[in-house]
Scaffold this motif. Structure first.
Motif, mmCIF file in Angstrom:
data_model
loop_
_atom_site.group_PDB
_atom_site.id
_atom_site.type_symbol
_atom_site.label_atom_id
_atom_site.label_comp_id
_atom_site.label_asym_id
_atom_site.label_seq_id
_atom_site.Cartn_x
_atom_site.Cartn_y
_atom_site.Cartn_z
ATOM 1 N N LEU A 216 31.966 37.475 44.765
ATOM 2 C CA LEU A 216 32.823 37.601 45.945
ATOM 3 C C LEU A 216 34.150 36.876 45.726
ATOM 4 O O LEU A 216 35.222 37.405 46.055
ATOM 5 C CB LEU A 216 32.110 37.053 47.177
ATOM 6 N N ARG A 217 34.085 35.687 45.157
ATOM 7 C CA ARG A 217 35.317 34.940 44.898
ATOM 8 C C ARG A 217 36.223 35.705 43.931
ATOM 9 O O ARG A 217 37.451 35.735 44.104
ATOM 10 C CB ARG A 217 34.992 33.561 44.324
ATOM 11 N N LEU A 224 37.608 41.573 40.352
ATOM 12 C CA LEU A 224 36.467 42.497 40.363
ATOM 13 C C LEU A 224 36.620 43.480 41.510
ATOM 14 O O LEU A 224 37.198 43.146 42.552
ATOM 15 C CB LEU A 224 35.145 41.738 40.556
ATOM 16 N N ASP A 225 36.063 44.688 41.326
ATOM 17 C CA ASP A 225 36.050 45.639 42.430
ATOM 18 C C ASP A 225 34.709 45.559 43.162
ATOM 19 O O ASP A 225 33.852 44.727 42.826
ATOM 20 C CB ASP A 225 36.341 47.061 41.937
ATOM 21 N N ALA A 226 34.518 46.402 44.127
ATOM 22 C CA ALA A 226 33.312 46.351 44.959
ATOM 23 C C ALA A 226 32.042 46.645 44.174
ATOM 24 O O ALA A 226 30.941 46.260 44.592
ATOM 25 C CB ALA A 226 33.443 47.339 46.119
ATOM 26 N N THR A 231 38.706 44.859 37.570
ATOM 27 C CA THR A 231 39.886 45.622 37.959
ATOM 28 C C THR A 231 40.913 45.530 36.829
ATOM 29 O O THR A 231 40.705 44.842 35.819
ATOM 30 C CB THR A 231 40.505 45.028 39.231
ATOM 31 N N GLU A 232 42.030 46.201 37.005
ATOM 32 C CA GLU A 232 43.100 46.090 36.015
ATOM 33 C C GLU A 232 43.541 44.634 35.870
ATOM 34 O O GLU A 232 43.765 44.151 34.750
ATOM 35 C CB GLU A 232 44.293 46.966 36.440
ATOM 36 N N ALA A 233 43.619 43.930 36.993
ATOM 37 C CA ALA A 233 43.988 42.514 36.946
ATOM 38 C C ALA A 233 42.916 41.687 36.256
ATOM 39 O O ALA A 233 43.219 40.723 35.535
ATOM 40 C CB ALA A 233 44.225 41.994 38.365
#
Length: 289
Positions: A216-217, A224-226, A231-233
């Motif tokens: 979650l953090r 991170l995505d769901a 993610t790209e970042a």
């Protein structure tokens, strides 16, 4: 002094090859047998004692700080109590016996006694000449240990030094990136190259609840995505972490030189491949699930 220019990631690739063989010790039944012979039987106590023994009779705080991604409460269950069962010197002797038995079992006596093993030991030890003790506690502790006259044990020792040298620097990078121990593990696992969660729970002391909170953090940070994927970042963050770790760890490989690094990588992959083929690792060790 001439600056040696290496191919991008050459040092990392060399380290990975050597570390692949080094890591076999932690999954070796021979280690469990040798540690049981001195009275240490719990798998977590074995792990903490074997890796921390070079630092002496340290407490849980020191081990948790140096290891970074283990839950403190797990460490405290076994350290410093483990030292009342067997002292660091006894642990180091048992570890050396386990290394010898493990390498002979996985590689065979012919490879252990080969000219290639002696060459690899010489190259790896040469690389360690440029390692730095500064702010690297696990490396510095192991660097004070004697080097065996037996090439396969000297090679393993040098691989340990290079592993801990890079690892200590890596922890500094993780802290600079604002990742705590579990966030570092979760994001690494999301790359597909880290330990599967069940291995993290069993060996690091974290729970599914801890894992979900760290995830979650990372989602709130945008890493991170769901679905728990980077993610790209997140991909960029992990790439930056590895690149900065490379920068902090470049000394040994620049010292060895491009030709030496290439040859040591070749030999390291040869030995690591043989160990893998001999079943050195659990089949489900790596992965996102």
């Amino acid at each position: 002094m001439t600056t040696v220019t290496l191919e991008p990631r050459a040092g990392r690739q060399c380290h990975n090859a050597l570390n692949s063989l080094h890591a076999t010790l932690y999954f070796s039944p021979d280690l469990g047998k040798e540690m049981a012979s001195i009275g240490i039987t719990h798998p977590r106590a074995v792990n903490f004692a074997v890796r921390a023994a070079a630092m002496g009779r340290v407490g849980a705080g020191t081990v948790a700080a140096a290891f970074y991604n283990y839950k403190y409460e797990l460490v405290a269950r076994h350290v410093p109590a483990v030292w009342s069962v067997a002292g660091p010197g006894d642990v180091l002797a048992a570890r050396a016996r386990a290394i010898d038995t493990t390498l002979r079992r996985l590689l065979g006596d012919e490879a252990v006694g080969s000219a290639e093993m002696a060459e690899a030991a010489g190259l790896a030890l040469r690389a360690t000449e440029a390692c730095s003790r500064s702010a690297r506690p696990l490396y510095a502790a192991h660097a004070d240990l004697p080097v065996s006259d037996e090439p396969h044990l000297a090679y393993f020792h040098a691989a340990t030094l290079l592993r801990e040298h890079r690892g200590d620097g890596h922890l500094a990078v993780l802290m600079s990136a604002g990742l705590d121990g579990l966030e570092a593990v979760v994001s690494h696992t999301a790359t597909g190259k880290g330990m599967a969660p069940k291995w993290v729970f069993g060996s690091r002391g974290w729970s599914q609840e801890d894992w979900d909170a760290a995830s979650l953090r990372l989602r709130e940070r945008g890493a991170l995505d769901a679905d728990g994927e980077l993610t790209e970042a997140g991909v960029a963050l992990r790439a930056e972490i590895e690149a900065e770790t490379d920068r902090l760890d470049r000394g040994p490989y620049e010292h060895l030189g491009a030709a030496g690094v290439a040859r040591l990588t070749e030999l390291g992959r040869l030995f690591a491949g043989a160990a893998l083929a001999a079943g050195a690792y659990p089949a489900d060790l790596l992965g996102k699930r």
